[in-house]
Motif scaffolding. Structure first.
Motif, PDB file in Angstrom:
ATOM      1  N   HIS A 141      20.899 -28.507  76.596  1.00  0.00           N
ATOM      2  CA  HIS A 141      22.296 -28.556  77.029  1.00  0.00           C
ATOM      3  C   HIS A 141      22.968 -29.730  76.324  1.00  0.00           C
ATOM      4  N   PRO A 144      24.381 -23.209  77.259  1.00  0.00           N
ATOM      5  CA  PRO A 144      24.538 -21.880  76.665  1.00  0.00           C
ATOM      6  C   PRO A 144      23.901 -20.815  77.558  1.00  0.00           C
ATOM      7  N   GLU A 203      26.316 -13.990  74.411  1.00  0.00           N
ATOM      8  CA  GLU A 203      26.217 -15.419  74.686  1.00  0.00           C
ATOM      9  C   GLU A 203      27.581 -16.042  74.906  1.00  0.00           C
ATOM     10  N   ASN A 204      27.610 -17.004  75.809  1.00  0.00           N
ATOM     11  CA  ASN A 204      28.776 -17.863  75.993  1.00  0.00           C
ATOM     12  C   ASN A 204      28.268 -19.186  76.553  1.00  0.00           C
ATOM     13  N   THR A 205      29.154 -20.102  76.785  1.00  0.00           N
ATOM     14  CA  THR A 205      28.757 -21.417  77.269  1.00  0.00           C
ATOM     15  C   THR A 205      29.408 -21.689  78.609  1.00  0.00           C
TER      16      THR A 205
END
Length: 170
Positions: free
Chosen positions: A49, A61, A70-72
């Protein structure tokens, strides 16, 4: 490595040093309630992270669904030890610290934050969702969770997530 001890002593020692399967249900319930993530996304939380905003924000993530989108997630960090269970960011960092020793002892690096002592033969591993329903049922029974009808209440993380989503919309 925990030395050769009788199984009961070995588990008692492991409980003092590492997260075990018995620790998962309350942590997962809290994580669902704070983050609103799906169970599979919680299990896939990575141990890497980034900290931002002078330590007041943690960026994690996330991988969603079978397609691996995927995203954060950017979660607030209150940074106060008395409030570690109040924000998703503080809970994530607490999980990261609680599982760090286990990740160091694990035979393989799964990249996940979750790493529990699974017993003498297995050692440290990332938990799987396959035995989760029975683990949650045993936990609920042990703590006396019952429904309005007096029957044992099955703790279902997907239902908790749905309830959380409804309650946070209002």
């Amino acid at each position: 490595r925990i030395p050769a001890l009788p199984r009961e002593q070995q588990m008692a020692t492991a409980r003092r040093l590492f997260l075990t399967a018995a620790d998962l249900p309350p942590l997962l319930v809290l994580a669902i309630c704070l983050t609103g993530l799906r169970v599979a996304s919680l299990y896939d939380l990575p141990h890497h992270h980034q900290m931002h905003d002078d330590g007041h924000l943690v960026a994690v993530p996330l991988r969603h669904g079978r397609r691996g989108e995927e995203n954060t997630a950017c979660w607030t960090v209150l940074g106060d030890e008395a409030h570690q269970m109040f924000s998703p960011g503080d809970l994530y960092l607490l999980l990261h610290r609680l599982t760090a020793r286990g990740r160091r002892f694990a035979a393989t690096d799964t990249g996940r934050v979750w790493c529990v002592w699974a017993g003498h033969d297995t050692g440290h591993t990332s938990p799987s969702t396959s035995g989760l329903a029975s683990l949650m049922r045993r936990w609920g029974t042990r703590h006396g969770f019952t429904g309005d009808d007096g029957q044992d209440l099955a703790v279902q993380l997907n239902r908790l997530r749905s309830t959380r989503r409804v309650l946070t919309r209002t």
